[in-house]
Scaffold this motif. Sequence first.
Motif: not given
Length: 220
Positions: A66, A75-76, A79, A165, A167, A193
């Motif tokens: 990440v 948000e990452r 995800a 992962v 954005s 994400a």
Amino acid sequence: MHSPPSSKPIPLQTPSWSSYWLRKSAYLFAAWVCLVGLPSFPIVRACLTLPLYCHNPGARGDTAYVMADGYAYLERLRAAADLYHMHRVKEIYLLNETRSHGYNFVLERSQSTSESASNYLKYLGVPPDSVHLVDADASPLMGSLNEAQAFAANTQDLTGRVVVVTSAPHTRRSLLCFQRSLPAERPVTIYSASLPEDSAELNGPIWQEYLKLLIYYCVA
């Protein structure tokens, strides 16, 4: 008899000051609409990010990394937790960020950014023994490349595909960094994400992402 046409030159009319400034104002207004007005709409900003965007919706691998920090770290993490619960990855790796993330009233102490991220993944149902931290140089000049190199150096004993992962506006740059940092036998795929129009990264300057991508392409 007709008199011969006059050879007297016709004077050229010079534009008045009012029409000159009217045109200037129209140009300035058009520039403001293109550079400020239109990009203020999320859908327009999302379209501007499309050349920066790449995404494998079916991404799966042995590990997920990440990308750290930024407007959209949460948000990452969400995800990455989704990938874990869908059994697409077995382990999640995070950057070990030791700077303070604020005071935790439950723990009654301050906690680091990585500790906060690990606790958030635990809250999302990811077991703590499936979350690992990667040490990297503090305050690097090129953060994404530094993360990729640190992950490669700290996971040399691992094999298999890596899912990165991040954005939407960062996907192409992050994929570039990891592909150039990991050996060929460790393939890399990218997982966004969120969709470009839903990413919190739209709050940041989009032109900077194009500049960063160009620099990373030349340096990484």
